[in-house]
Design an enzyme around this catalytic site. Structure first.
Site, PDB file in Angstrom:
ATOM      1  CG  HIS A  80      38.223  34.906  36.318  1.00  0.00           C
ATOM      2  ND1 HIS A  80      37.772  34.795  35.025  1.00  0.00           N
ATOM      3  CD2 HIS A  80      39.038  36.002  36.324  1.00  0.00           C
ATOM      4  CE1 HIS A  80      38.290  35.769  34.282  1.00  0.00           C
ATOM      5  NE2 HIS A  80      39.060  36.503  35.058  1.00  0.00           N
ATOM      6  CB  ALA A 121      46.447  36.169  31.109  1.00  0.00           C
ATOM      7  CG  ASP A 142      55.013  42.216  25.097  1.00  0.00           C
ATOM      8  OD1 ASP A 142      54.733  42.521  23.922  1.00  0.00           O
ATOM      9  OD2 ASP A 142      54.315  42.543  26.072  1.00  0.00           O
ATOM     10  CD  GLU A 184      36.801  31.870  33.505  1.00  0.00           C
ATOM     11  OE1 GLU A 184      36.097  32.810  33.930  1.00  0.00           O
ATOM     12  OE2 GLU A 184      38.029  31.971  33.349  1.00  0.00           O
TER      13      GLU A 184
END
Length: 527
Positions: free
Chosen positions: A278, A230, A170, A260
């Site tokens: 999801h 994510a 990160d 989606e």
């Protein structure tokens, strides 16, 4: 009364919170773009989850709309650029479903390790695949966490409890934070090289799109396991399928997809691939939390101006807003003062915060100053997009904070540089009210009202007499008269509040007074 449209399915508690705050909340789900635009014309706020799309057309067509709230983290369904350019605050609820999403990621990690879905499916089918289903232990294995923010940190903590060794990539992760979490901060390539499992917890941006792609897989251990809870698009789906089929990736689990639902995806039916619809935020607790949070945030914003968890502008709690509000009035006056006096293209803007002003959240102050400064000469500018607009015009912006000795406990100084000159104006707060205390290096003490006359002149006898005559002849009554000068006989400034607007013809008459250098009528909203 304020009105808010709840356009997606949300807990009924959200409606109660709006009602308790004196805000009318209307629930209408499943509206398409045209129906949404038609419905929103009379609303101040819009609440969405992931189904409703706040498109550019929706945002630009709904002039009254002030705030868009996303009950959840991702704002892919909201056109942030359009919202920013049109002065709409966009809020999300980044913490309401953090634990839920992290727990789902851990669940999928363990499922990839032990082939749980396949074991369940075959057993339901009457088979007994005990000998062919062999998993691996997670104890002592390396877990690579891409994105160690709010959710990624929770995943890391849970994984350490399972005795994973956690690697973290990160760019924003500080060494001290990594040490506190008990993770090893590494480069992305090092993470790919060493990880037995990889989980993603980063936003989808131009930099992170396909962060796991064709080249990435070649850098990984053979038999790596990958989880993405994510955003769709972080993993190249075609490359993932190829590497699952080749055995480079032993197993993977996706909760998010490029499209989606993934009805036509090539991933469907792929062996050793777990797919969930999801579900990251889909727990009773999480849905309740995000509904309550977004209702509270929007209520606070509409009632008090407090901005929480904004994704396209500064954030202020209700308590912070109360302390910052007087400074916002001061900054509005400083920017408006300089903006109405500036006649040439602006090259740079410098704002100095001294004393107490340097100790508070200065971002809203900076945005307010720049908005007020540029508003007289620029269209389509608002407090939210002011810095972006300034930078798009190649205007250099600098901010300075210091605690240098000053006769004021708090002071803000704005310096505007054009091709022809530098102009400065400073202000302070006296009993919570804005006061102008310096113009072009000349000390003065003046409050601004709705109608004001600014004059720079030579400090010589006769000026006040001649000015007073012009004002009297045009029946303009003086409210306050404030003067300042550098030295006797040098340049002076006058700030005069009047009871009425001053017409251009009167300003032209004032300019003809022999000692006058500049004369301008300045108008401000009553503070």
């Amino acid at each position: 009364m304020f009105k808010v449209l709840i356009a997606d399915k949300l807990s009924e508690e959200a409606v109660r919170i709006f009602s308790d705050n004196g805000i009318e909340a209307i629930v209408k789900n499943g509206l398409d773009e045209s129906a949404l635009i038609e419905e929103l014309q009379d609303y101040d706020g819009l609440v969405v989850r992931s189904a409703t799309k706040a498109t550019k057309k929706v945002i630009e067509s709904c002039k009254k709309l002030k705030v868009i709230g996303r009950a959840g983290i991702g704002v892919d369904n909201i056109d942030l650029e359009a919202a920013t350019n049109n002065g709409k605050v966009v809020m999300n609820t980044p913490f309401g479903n953090s634990i839920t999403t992290a727990e789902h990621a851990i669940t999928l990690l363990l499922s990839t390790a032990r082939q749980i879905p396949f074991a369940s499916q075959t057993t339901h089918a009457g088979k007994w695949e005990k000998s062919s289903i062999k998993g691996i232990e997670v104890t002592g294995k390396y877990l690579g966490v891409i994105g160690c923010g709010n959710i990624g940190s929770i995943v890391a903590q849970r994984a350490l409890g399972l005795q994973f060794k956690v690697l973290a990539f990160d760019p924003f992760l500080q060494d001290k934070k990594a040490e506190e979490l008990g993770v090893e901060k590494v480069s992305l390539d090092d993470l790919f090289k060493r990880s037995d499992f990889i989980t993603l917890h980063t936003p989808l941006t131009e930099k992170t799109k396909n962060i796991i792609g064709k080249e990435s897989f070649s850098k990984m251990k053979k038999g790596v396991r990958i989880v993405n809870c994510a955003r769709g698009g972080l993993v190249d789906e075609d490359a993932l399928k190829e590497n699952l089929e080749s055995g480079q990736v032993a197993s993977a689990a996706l909760d998010v997809f490029v499209n989606e639902p993934p009805k036509d995806s090539s991933l469907l039916g792929t062996k050793n691939l777990i797919l969930t619809p999801h579900l990251g935020a889909s727990t009773t607790e999480a849905q309740e939390k995000v509904a309550l949070q977004i209702a509270e945030q929007i209520s606070d914003y509409l009632k008090t101006g407090a901005i929480m968890n904004a994704v396209n502008t500064f954030s202020l709690t209700a308590k912070e807003y109360t302390s910052v509000k007087p400074y916002l009035s001061l900054c509005s006056q400083l920017g408006g003062f300089a903006g109405q006096l500036t006649e040439n293209a602006i090259k740079s803007i410098q704002v100095e915060f001294e004393g107490q002003a340097s100790e508070i959240n200065t971002q809203p102050l900076l945005q307010t100053i720049i908005y007020s400064l540029l508003k007289p000469t620029m269209d389509n500018i608002n407090v939210i997009n002011s810095i972006l607009v300034a930078k798009s015009k190649s205007i250099e912006i600098s901010e300075v904070k210091h605690q240098k000795q000053s006769e004021y406990q708090t002071c803000i100084k704005l310096t505007v540089t054009t091709d022809k000159q530098n102009r400065s104006v400073s202000g302070t707060l006296f009993a919570g009210k804005p006061r102008i205390v310096e113009v072009k290096g000349i000390e003065i003490d003046a409050g601004l009202s709705a109608h004001n006359l600014y004059i720079s002149n030579e400090d010589k006898p006769g000026f006040i007499r001649d000015l007073s005559k012009v004002l009297a002849d045009n029946k303009i009554n003086i409210g306050t008269f404030n003067l300042g000068r550098k030295k006797s006989g040098g340049e002076a400034v006058a700030l005069i509040s009047t009871d009425s607007e001053i017409e251009k013809t009167v300003i032209e008459s004032i300019k003809k007074i022999p000692l006058v250098i500049q004369a301008k009528y300045l108008s401000f909203n009553e503070q």
